[in-house]
Design a protein around this motif. Structure first.
Motif, PDB file in Angstrom:
ATOM      1  N   ALA A  60      13.446   6.698   6.837  1.00  0.00           N
ATOM      2  CA  ALA A  60      12.006   7.816   7.375  1.00  0.00           C
ATOM      3  C   ALA A  60      11.976   8.414   7.836  1.00  0.00           C
ATOM      4  O   ALA A  60      12.398   8.626   9.156  1.00  0.00           O
ATOM      5  N   GLU A  69       1.787   4.901   5.375  1.00  0.00           N
ATOM      6  CA  GLU A  69       2.759   5.459   5.894  1.00  0.00           C
ATOM      7  C   GLU A  69       4.099   4.155   5.538  1.00  0.00           C
ATOM      8  O   GLU A  69       5.106   4.875   4.484  1.00  0.00           O
ATOM      9  N   ARG A  72       2.996   4.661   1.466  1.00  0.00           N
ATOM     10  CA  ARG A  72       4.069   5.745   1.276  1.00  0.00           C
ATOM     11  C   ARG A  72       5.033   5.760   0.583  1.00  0.00           C
ATOM     12  O   ARG A  72       5.400   5.978  -0.382  1.00  0.00           O
ATOM     13  N   GLU A  73       5.573   5.018   1.633  1.00  0.00           N
ATOM     14  CA  GLU A  73       7.292   4.915   1.760  1.00  0.00           C
ATOM     15  C   GLU A  73       7.813   4.160   0.205  1.00  0.00           C
ATOM     16  O   GLU A  73       8.552   4.846  -0.458  1.00  0.00           O
ATOM     17  N   THR A  76       7.189   6.092  -2.591  1.00  0.00           N
ATOM     18  CA  THR A  76       8.851   6.810  -2.713  1.00  0.00           C
ATOM     19  C   THR A  76       9.397   6.085  -3.423  1.00  0.00           C
ATOM     20  O   THR A  76      10.724   6.563  -4.062  1.00  0.00           O
ATOM     21  N   ARG A  77       9.710   4.596  -2.634  1.00  0.00           N
ATOM     22  CA  ARG A  77      11.185   4.027  -3.305  1.00  0.00           C
ATOM     23  C   ARG A  77      11.166   4.027  -4.611  1.00  0.00           C
ATOM     24  O   ARG A  77      11.894   3.724  -5.034  1.00  0.00           O
ATOM     25  N   THR A  79       9.752   5.098  -7.166  1.00  0.00           N
ATOM     26  CA  THR A  79       9.383   6.578  -8.814  1.00  0.00           C
ATOM     27  C   THR A  79      11.090   7.116  -7.947  1.00  0.00           C
ATOM     28  O   THR A  79      12.827   6.231  -7.623  1.00  0.00           O
TER      29      THR A  79
END
Length: 79
Positions: A60, A69, A72-73, A76-77, A79
């Motif tokens: 990150a 966060e 959110r991380e 992101t992982r 997708t």
């Protein structure tokens, strides 16, 4: 009982009352009010595990986690 279990006296009284009224079925979890969960237990566990690691270990681009966060991380992982 409260002293032996380490529970608050009011909690023990509530549970005893429910048991006296309905037996073992009276001790089942009751429906709770409030907003329903927005993620599955597995997703919550993944976010907590991610938050326990340093951001640098995960790649990150931040120096430390703030509350939103890790979630959110994790999104992101996926997708």
């Amino acid at each position: 009982m409260a002293r032996e279990t380490g529970l608050h006296l009011d909690t023990v009284r509530r549970w005893r009352g429910r048991f006296a009224q309905a037996g073992l079925p009276g001790l089942k979890d009751r429906q709770r009010w409030g907003r329903p969960a927005s993620c599955t237990p597995l997703q919550a566990t993944e976010v907590k595990a991610l938050a326990c690691r340093l951001p640098a270990e995960t790649g990150a681009p931040i120096s430390r986690w703030s509350c939103p966060e890790p979630a959110r991380e994790a999104i992101t992982r996926q997708t």
